[in-house]
Scaffold this active site. Structure first.
Site, PDB file in Angstrom:
ATOM      1  CE  LYS A 168      -3.642  -2.683   0.687  1.00  0.00           C
ATOM      2  NZ  LYS A 168      -4.726  -2.862  -0.284  1.00  0.00           N
ATOM      3  CG  HIS A 287      -7.166 -10.207  -6.283  1.00  0.00           C
ATOM      4  ND1 HIS A 287      -8.399  -9.631  -6.495  1.00  0.00           N
ATOM      5  CD2 HIS A 287      -6.735  -9.746  -5.076  1.00  0.00           C
ATOM      6  CE1 HIS A 287      -8.703  -8.862  -5.455  1.00  0.00           C
ATOM      7  NE2 HIS A 287      -7.717  -8.913  -4.580  1.00  0.00           N
TER       8      HIS A 287
END
Length: 473
Positions: A168, A287
């Site tokens: 992040k 994902h």
């Protein structure tokens, strides 16, 4: 032999496709749909209509039906059940002959089962709840490139869940700063770091630059810790050709694992990439971006347990499954059900977990379940208990949000994980005793102590939207 005669016109679907006397064959593909019919459409007609529109039927009789064996190829609605707590909907069980589907093609299966039938006017809502893939069909699919045991051997990691982290901020970092974040996490004690699902090759960080900086960070962390490390390099791309180009480069620089967004990237692309990974000795992380658009509405769409089965057939070594305890949707019983569907060789029908059919995977390898989304050290006891060893526990903000930085966040998670695994192996109830276990471990880990203080009040206690129907009884 009786001569078949063509009779033009429209007839009720139930005349051809409702067969309550039918006993499914071991080779049939079986589907359970939750159907909410339009007012005035009875259950048998609605179930038969779904069977017809998802197999051989159309809105009128056609003379070309006489040119094939319709009695063999048609789908058969063979059972109807009430949906607990829902008077408007019902379950319809439909059997399809295996020869309706191309071997090894989840694309072809979905084109029939969840194709035009989902726009059918006779139903207000339609949801594919579960599919039984017969072993005869399973064996035509490539499945996971490597599977759980091969990955453990490649990474030399045994006896515990693996630890990961999504870097992040998910967008905006330069390749060099991104690599720095990866290095700090891996040297701090994580096994893997990860590209976020929407990191591809944007102007702020082109894919080749990211791959090079990340691989350098990975190799440096390996040298310093003496442990195998990896970063999921997302090769999802605008075209299959570009996807393979990125995968080849990842292999050239020595990356052990790559990543694909299997729903947005497409099932054809995913199946091909899984085969490439198998041939080239590269692990494949999957994902599930876009899944909630498809699976979150309890009355229309595709249940995630079906998307789980499709991924195992199409191919992937990891799959995101939700966390139960984090920020993302996930009922505990359902989640435990689809975790087993990913990992076990045989899963019996179990309505208490939303599993409508026995599922036999034969010798097809299992897939690591990935817990990711709003988790931190306080969740560790529950995560270890829920997911077990054959999982990846992935802390993004729960690593990078540590007051002392990425390496400290990684160290806190590693200490918490090892404390929970040790306590579990001693026979302790780690969910009930979680606070005591973590507090004791924190006495020897200032990183864990600070993490516990930072996130002690953080909870995600929203009600689950998509609950098991059995919970409504």
């Amino acid at each position: 032999m009786a001569v078949k005669k063509y009779s033009a016109g429209v007839k009720e679907y139930r005349q051809t496709y409702w067969m309550p006397e039918y006993t499914p064959l071991d080779s049939d593909i079986l589907a359970c749909f939750k159907i909410t019919p339009q007012p005035g459409v009875d259950r048998e007609e609605a179930a038969a209509a779904v069977a017809a529109e998802s197999s051989t039927g159309t809105w009128t009789t056609v003379w070309t039906d006489l040119l094939t064996d319709m009695d063999y190829y048609k789908g058969r609605a063979y059972r109807i059940e009430d949906v607990p707590g829902d008077d408007a909907a019902f379950y319809a069980f439909i059997a399809y002959p295996i020869d309706l589907f191309e071997e090894g093609s989840v694309v072809n299966v979905f084109t029939s089962l969840v194709g035009n039938v989902f726009g059918f006017k006779a139903v207000r809502g339609l949801r594919l709840e579960d599919v039984r893939f017969p072993l005869a069909y399973v064996k035509t699919c490539g499945g996971p490139p490597h599977g759980i045991q091969v990955e453990r051997d490649k990474m030399n990691k045994y006896g515990r869940p693996l630890l990961g982290c999504t870097i992040k901020p998910k967008l905006g970092l330069s390749a060099k700063n991104y690599g720095r974040a990866v290095y700090e996490c891996l040297r701090g004690g994580l096994d893997f770091t990860k590209d976020d699902e929407n990191i591809n090759s944007q102007p702020f960080m082109r894919w080749r630059d990211r791959f090079l900086f990340v691989q350098d960070a990975t190799e440096t962390a390996e040298a310093q810790t003496g442990e195998r490390k990896g970063h999921y390099l997302n090769v999802t791309a605008p075209t299959p050709e570009e996807m393979y180009k990125r995968a080849e480069f990842a292999k050239e620089i020595g990356a052990p694992i790559i990543m694909h967004d299997y729903i947005t990237g497409g099932f054809t692309a995913n199946t091909g990439l899984a085969k490439w990974c198998q041939d080239n000795g590269v692990l494949l992380h999957i994902h599930r971006a876009m899944h909630a658009v498809i699976d979150r509405n309890p009355n229309h769409g595709i249940h995630f347990r079906v998307l789980t089965k499709i991924l195992r057939l199409s191919g992937g070594d990891h799959l995101h499954t939700g966390t139960v305890v984090g920020k993302l949707e996930g009922d505990r019983a359902s989640t435990l059900g689809w975790i087993d569907l990913l990992r076990e060789s045989f899963i019996p029908e179990d309505r208490s977990r939303g599993i409508f059919f026995d599922q036999d995977w034969g010798s097809m390898p299992g897939v690591f379940a990935v817990a990711s989304g709003g988790i931190h050290v306080w969740h560790m006891p529950a995560l270890v208990n829920i997911f077990g060893d054959d999982s990846v526990l992935q802390f993004g903000g729960g690593t990078l949000g540590h007051p002392w930085g990425n390496a400290a966040g990684a160290a806190a998670n590693r200490v918490a994980l090892e404390a929970c695994v040790e306590a579990r192996n001693q026979g302790r109830d780690i969910e009930k005793e979680g606070k005591e276990i973590l507090t004791a471990a924190a006495q020897h880990s200032p990183e864990l102590k600070i993490a516990m203080e930072t996130w002690k009040e953080i909870k995600f206690e929203f009600d689950t939207v998509d609950k098991l129907d059995t919970q409504n009884r």
